[in-house]
Structure formats: C-alpha cells, structure tokens
Write a protein that holds these residues in place. Sequence first.
Motif, PDB file in Angstrom:
ATOM      1  N   THR A 167      -4.468   7.219  -4.860  1.00  0.00           N
ATOM      2  CA  THR A 167      -4.281   6.255  -5.935  1.00  0.00           C
ATOM      3  C   THR A 167      -3.035   6.614  -6.719  1.00  0.00           C
ATOM      4  OG1 THR A 167      -5.694   7.557  -7.398  1.00  0.00           O
ATOM      5  CG2 THR A 167      -6.760   5.831  -6.103  1.00  0.00           C
ATOM      6  N   GLY A 168      -2.612   5.684  -7.631  1.00  0.00           N
ATOM      7  CA  GLY A 168      -1.452   5.964  -8.443  1.00  0.00           C
ATOM      8  C   GLY A 168      -0.169   5.581  -7.744  1.00  0.00           C
ATOM      9  N   ARG A 185       7.016   6.436   2.359  1.00  0.00           N
ATOM     10  CA  ARG A 185       6.063   6.688   1.278  1.00  0.00           C
ATOM     11  C   ARG A 185       4.678   6.216   1.687  1.00  0.00           C
ATOM     12  NH1 ARG A 185       8.896   4.187  -4.071  1.00  0.00           N
ATOM     13  NH2 ARG A 185       7.795   2.355  -3.258  1.00  0.00           N
ATOM     14  N   ARG A 186       3.677   6.876   1.103  1.00  0.00           N
ATOM     15  CA  ARG A 186       2.294   6.442   1.314  1.00  0.00           C
ATOM     16  C   ARG A 186       1.725   5.927   0.005  1.00  0.00           C
ATOM     17  NH1 ARG A 186      -2.885   9.716   3.922  1.00  0.00           N
ATOM     18  NH2 ARG A 186      -4.334   7.974   3.713  1.00  0.00           N
ATOM     19  N   ALA A 187       1.079   4.772   0.092  1.00  0.00           N
ATOM     20  CA  ALA A 187       0.413   4.174  -1.061  1.00  0.00           C
ATOM     21  C   ALA A 187      -0.993   3.793  -0.623  1.00  0.00           C
ATOM     22  CB  ALA A 187       1.171   2.954  -1.566  1.00  0.00           C
ATOM     23  N   GLY A 188      -1.961   4.584  -0.968  1.00  0.00           N
ATOM     24  CA  GLY A 188      -3.317   4.350  -0.481  1.00  0.00           C
ATOM     25  C   GLY A 188      -3.381   4.537   1.021  1.00  0.00           C
ATOM     26  N   ALA A 189      -3.881   3.524   1.720  1.00  0.00           N
ATOM     27  CA  ALA A 189      -3.979   3.604   3.183  1.00  0.00           C
ATOM     28  C   ALA A 189      -2.713   3.118   3.870  1.00  0.00           C
ATOM     29  CB  ALA A 189      -5.171   2.781   3.660  1.00  0.00           C
ATOM     30  N   THR A 235       3.147  -1.547   5.577  1.00  0.00           N
ATOM     31  CA  THR A 235       2.127  -1.783   6.606  1.00  0.00           C
ATOM     32  C   THR A 235       0.968  -2.637   6.105  1.00  0.00           C
ATOM     33  OG1 THR A 235       0.961   0.266   6.006  1.00  0.00           O
ATOM     34  CG2 THR A 235       2.651   0.432   7.713  1.00  0.00           C
ATOM     35  N   ARG A 236       1.166  -3.371   5.009  1.00  0.00           N
ATOM     36  CA  ARG A 236       0.038  -4.060   4.385  1.00  0.00           C
ATOM     37  C   ARG A 236      -0.384  -5.339   5.102  1.00  0.00           C
ATOM     38  NH1 ARG A 236       2.718  -1.534   0.264  1.00  0.00           N
ATOM     39  NH2 ARG A 236       1.401  -0.305  -1.146  1.00  0.00           N
ATOM     40  N   PHE A 278      -0.021   1.840  13.580  1.00  0.00           N
ATOM     41  CA  PHE A 278       0.434   0.477  13.288  1.00  0.00           C
ATOM     42  C   PHE A 278       1.207  -0.139  14.457  1.00  0.00           C
ATOM     43  CE2 PHE A 278      -0.113   2.812   9.359  1.00  0.00           C
ATOM     44  CZ  PHE A 278      -1.006   1.991   8.697  1.00  0.00           C
ATOM     45  N   SER A 279       1.793   0.694  15.294  1.00  0.00           N
ATOM     46  CA  SER A 279       2.404   0.190  16.530  1.00  0.00           C
ATOM     47  C   SER A 279       1.422   0.303  17.695  1.00  0.00           C
ATOM     48  CB  SER A 279       3.702   0.935  16.853  1.00  0.00           C
ATOM     49  OG  SER A 279       3.519   2.334  16.840  1.00  0.00           O
TER      50      SER A 279
END
Length: 225
Positions: free
Chosen positions: A4-5, A23-27, A41-42, A107-108
Amino acid sequence: MTVTGEPATIERAHGRSGELVLRRAGAHYEIISNGVFLMDTRNGESERLLVRAATAGLQPPVSLLIGGLGVGFSLAEAAALPGVAAVTVVEIEPAVIGWHATHLRPFSAEALDDPRVHVVNADLLDHLRGSSGRHDAICLDIDNGPEWTVTPANAGLYGDDGLALLTSRLTGHGVLAVWSAGAAPAFEARLRARFAEVETRPVPVPRGEPDVVYLARRPLASTRP
C-alpha cells in the motif's frame, strides 16, 4: 502480500533514451521513462485488442511483428492465438526484456519461452530498414501514440516515409495496427491516403479519453512500395 501507499521502486536501469524505472504499486507494476509514466499492468484491454483485431480474418499460419514489448499484454495475446505461427517482438530497451524473465513474466504469460516467439533488441526503425521480411500483421505499441512519441526519432514511423516502410514489410493481405492513447486525426488522415480500408476502435479507459486502435488494410495501388 499487498503493498500500500506510494509505488515502490524495484529496479532502475540506464536505457537507450535515459533512465528507466520499474515500480510496484500493490499487485501491479509501472514503467517510468525519465520521470514520465509509460505503462502499467493494470488493464491491457486495448493492447490485447490491438493483436486480436489485426489478426482477425487472416488465414493461418500468421506471421506477426509487434513493435514494443512493454508489459507484455500484446505478446501474451499473440501467443494465445492458435493461428499465429511466428511472432517477432522488437524492443529497444534491454532492461524491459530482462524484466520479463522476472517481475513481468506473469503478464507476458511466459511467452518469451514460446518457440514461435523471437525477441529482437533493436530500434524498430532500424529493424525495419535492415530486414526484408514481410508479415501478415504489424502491431505498433512503442509510443503513447503517433502524436505522443517516447523519443523524437519515433515520429518518423508515423509520417509518410514511415508508413511507406511499414507497408513494404506487409504481405499482400497484411494489416497494420497502431495503438494510441487518444485520437490522432492527422495520422488517421495519412492512413486513409494510403490504405483502402481504415478502421478506428476506441477503447474506454477509467479516466480520460479512450485509447484508440487504428487498423489499416489493402494499401492503395498508387502507394504500394
């Protein structure tokens, strides 16, 4: 574990056009170039549509060229299509290719291990100029659109000379598909001056104007290379 954050920096790399940050944001993951957001990747709906629409109706075996690996949505879609016999992915940044062996691999869809897939670390314009191979579909997703390029040199892809080069790398029944983060009227006009059939596919996004996939088929006789 859910993060989070603020997004957390996973890796930094010196790219062909400056600094690249993963960067990683959550999953999810984000790719930043010189401080400018490129992709994440959303979702990936429009990137998948890019490949599906380009290959729809083509008789197998289909040879596909994808300009830009990104977070892998287009490649994953291509690898899932049984009629696709060969996929060439041209990606300029070694770091992006490397991240698909680690963080971006899901993701690929592990498609870099698919024997049909050939990844080329090169500038797309250089690759097109140095190769005489032809493809049944060419899918471009290396910029935020024809009017919002990652590097100034990429603008050459979307002008008359670039479209002539791309057309010369298509088979007789080939399809050119271009992803854009918004409408690009001047580019659409150039497509209509060169191709007998041009289609636009808007894809709604959570915020802002829709993404747009441009599809061009049947080059006009007067513009054939």
